[in-house]
Write an enzyme that holds these catalytic residues in place. Structure first.
Site, PDB file in Angstrom:
ATOM      1  N   VAL A 116      -6.888   1.396   0.486  1.00 24.43           N
ATOM      2  CA  VAL A 116      -5.939  -0.044   1.353  1.00 24.43           C
ATOM      3  C   VAL A 116      -6.568  -1.179   2.360  1.00 24.43           C
ATOM      4  CG1 VAL A 116      -3.793  -0.501   2.558  1.00 24.43           C
ATOM      5  CG2 VAL A 116      -3.833   1.378   0.159  1.00 24.43           C
TER       6      VAL A 116
ATOM      7  N   TYR B  76      -3.920   7.619   7.946  1.00 25.90           N
ATOM      8  CA  TYR B  76      -2.304   6.853   7.562  1.00 25.90           C
ATOM      9  C   TYR B  76      -2.237   6.307   6.261  1.00 25.90           C
ATOM     10  CZ  TYR B  76       1.010   3.482   8.053  1.00 25.90           C
ATOM     11  OH  TYR B  76       2.165   2.126   7.924  1.00 25.90           O
TER      12      TYR B  76
ATOM     13  N   GLY C 289       0.702  -1.523   0.176  1.00 29.47           N
ATOM     14  CA  GLY C 289      -0.101  -0.338  -0.104  1.00 29.47           C
ATOM     15  C   GLY C 289       1.129   1.495   0.054  1.00 29.47           C
TER      16      GLY C 289
ATOM     17  N   THR D 255      11.276  -2.924  -9.587  1.00 26.36           N
ATOM     18  CA  THR D 255      11.532  -4.509  -9.679  1.00 26.36           C
ATOM     19  C   THR D 255      10.240  -5.553  -9.718  1.00 26.36           C
ATOM     20  OG1 THR D 255      14.155  -4.213  -9.422  1.00 26.36           O
ATOM     21  CG2 THR D 255      13.230  -6.438  -9.630  1.00 26.36           C
TER      22      THR D 255
HETATM   23  C1  LIG Z   1      -5.117   3.318   4.681  1.00 22.47           C
HETATM   24  C2  LIG Z   1      -3.429   2.493   4.624  1.00 22.47           C
HETATM   25  N1  LIG Z   1      -3.268   3.389   3.357  1.00 22.47           N
HETATM   26  C3  LIG Z   1      -1.426   2.589   3.700  1.00 22.47           C
HETATM   27  C4  LIG Z   1      -1.415   1.909   4.154  1.00 22.47           C
HETATM   28  C5  LIG Z   1      -0.356   0.742   3.981  1.00 22.47           C
HETATM   29  O1  LIG Z   1      -0.031  -0.078   3.577  1.00 22.47           O
HETATM   30  P1  LIG Z   1       1.254  -1.007   3.459  1.00 22.47           P
HETATM   31  O2  LIG Z   1       1.609  -1.624   5.109  1.00 22.47           O
HETATM   32  O3  LIG Z   1       0.776  -2.255   2.809  1.00 22.47           O
HETATM   33  O4  LIG Z   1       2.137  -0.640   3.033  1.00 22.47           O
HETATM   34  C6  LIG Z   1      -2.191   0.864   4.916  1.00 22.47           C
HETATM   35  C7  LIG Z   1      -1.721   0.546   6.005  1.00 22.47           C
HETATM   36  O5  LIG Z   1      -2.090  -0.379   7.421  1.00 22.47           O
HETATM   37  C8  LIG Z   1      -3.635   1.081   5.123  1.00 22.47           C
HETATM   38  O6  LIG Z   1      -3.845   1.340   6.352  1.00 22.47           O
END
Ligand SMILES: Cc1ncc(COP(=O)(O)O)c(C=O)c1O
Length: 432
Positions: free
Chosen positions: A234, A131, A98, A295
């Site tokens: 995400v 987040y 994410g 990659t």
């Molecule tokens: C809303 C949101 N965006 C982005 C992310 C980041 O994803 P990742 O942990 O796969 O990098 C998260 C992870 O918890 C998330 O909850």
């Protein structure tokens, strides 16, 4: 050599097997996965047909650079996503996490404006708390002091506005979207490339869903001011809230959508950057290339996990099942309010946040040094229940939230068990 785990002074149970909503450690202890880990295991554990699809693809061709070859799973995944997306969202680019896809979304927004001759547009307006990931730009865009504090000098300053919080600020400009509109205007729309938000806010505000009017107003301002709307799906995307994407609850269509977690249900590290025809065609007809090579982008094996997961969700009607389970799930979770530390229980579909407070009447949080969310989550784990703790979402760094998000196949008996085990963890940690 010892493994460098995230928590260096803690020992972890060693997981060896998963089946449905359950995980098992090497001592044979069973854990009910009430949060799908970090809200990932949407289709449950041990789904053989997904595991076999991943294995079959690895045997056929595991890796071929996405900068040199196209491959079948990636084409199929784009088709599977196309079936569940609004027509304007026409292109998908596949990555692993994410955080990476959030970084890529911001770069894509910036590149789009530059290719349109508006090179002054680079700022991204985001919200606090929020987040969006732990890599440096994703962290710069995240309103989480707790995660940011020691990395301050490495972060980029972006404009941020308070997030809509029905529990603590149910009225006013942060709730109705005006704060976002005003910030775009204050910064000067000619400098703002995008607005980034989780339509339904996952862990950082405990499954908070604003009113429809919030996004109607924000989306209208974005259109009027030439600002792209990036939806971070995400956590709340891929069916978790009872719709394929959480933006669907608000009748708006973003310009860019970022998915991860449930996209592969945990069977491979997979994320997607999905963009509108307008954004991608502008780059295609301009420079002709998105300046973002990695990659592992467009990797056949991870894409195969995504294809098999999406087909499984569709074949078993699991997104519809999430919508139809919503009221049973929340009716049962309401029982947690019997504990005086439960200030709020909220969410949509099978995504829930339980906010814990020291005083329910004043909503006063526990002091962060008490580590209440972490202690309740540890007590739950000892009871054989996995919940996801989220700490420090409030301005002063306090704040305790427990996230629940079981696999979409969860039974009502298992929901009862989640509630019973969590209630016991609250009692043992905080008294009755
Ligand atoms: C809303 C949101 N965006 C982005 C992310 C980041 O994803 P990742 O942990 O796969 O990098 C998260 C992870 O918890 C998330 O909850």
């Amino acid at each position: 050599m010892p493994v460098f785990h995230r928590h260096l002074t803690q020992s972890f149970p060693r997981v060896v097997r998963g089946e449905g909503c359950w995980l098992f450690d090497d001592a044979g202890k069973a854990y009910l996965d009430g949060s799908g880990g970090a809200l990932v295991a949407n289709v449950g554990h041990g789904v053989i047909e997904i595991a076999e699809a991943v294995g079959r693809q690895a045997a056929k061709v595991a890796y071929a650079s996405g900068a040199i070859f196209a491959n079948e799973p990636v084409a199929e995944l784009a088709e599977e996503l196309d079936e569940v997306l609004p027509e304007s969202l026409a292109y998908s680019y596949f990555l692993c996490s994410g955080s990476e896809a959030i970084e890529a979304s911001v770069k894509l927004a910036r590149q789009y404006w530059r290719e349109r001759g508006e090179a002054g547009k680079w700022k991204v307006v985001s919200r606090v708390p929020s987040y969006h990931g732990n890599t440096l730009t994703a962290l710069s865009l995240s309103g989480r002091e707790h995660y940011r504090a020691i990395y301050g000098p490495l972060l980029t300053e972006f404009p941020r506005v308070p997030a809509p919080d029905r529990y603590r600020r149910p009225h006013g400009d942060t709730w109705d979207g005006t704060a976002v509109v005003r910030e775009i205007e204050r910064q000067g729309p000619e400098t703002v490339a995008a607005f980034l938000a989780e339509p339904i806010i996952g862990s950082s505000l405990g499954a908070m869903a604003p009113e429809r009017e919030y996004y109607e107003r924000v989306a209208e301002a974005c259109r009027a001011h030439g600002v792209l709307f990036i939806a971070d799906e995400v956590m709340a995307g891929m069916g978790r809230t009872g719709r394929w994407f959480s933006f669907e609850h608000f009748g708006v269509v973003p310009d860019i959508v970022v998915c991860g977690k449930g996209l592969s249900g945990g069977y491979a590290p997979l994320s997607a950057l999905i963009a509108s025809r307008e954004v991608v065609d502008t780059i295609r007809d301009g420079s002709g290339a998105f300046v973002h090579a990695q990659t592992w982008s467009h990797m056949p094996v991870t894409a195969a996990a995504g294809v098999a997961t999406l087909r499984y969700l569709k074949r078993h009607g699991l997104v519809g099942r999430v919508a139809s389970m919503e009221s049973e799930f929340f009716d049962r979770l309401e029982k947690l309010r019997a504990h005086p530390a439960v200030g709020d229980v909220r969410g949509r579909g099978l995504l829930a946040g339980v906010e814990l407070v020291a005083d329910r009447a004043t909503k006063r949080p526990f002091a962060r040094r008490e580590r209440v969310a972490e202690r309740v989550a540890a007590a739950a784990l000892a009871n054989g229940l996995v919940v996801w703790s989220n700490a420090g979402h409030l301005e002063n760094g306090d704040g305790d939230i427990l996230m629940l998000g079981p696999p979409f196949t969860v039974s009502t008996g298992e929901i009862d068990e989640i509630v019973a085990r969590l209630a016991r963890a609250l009692d043992t940690t905080l008294g009755t």
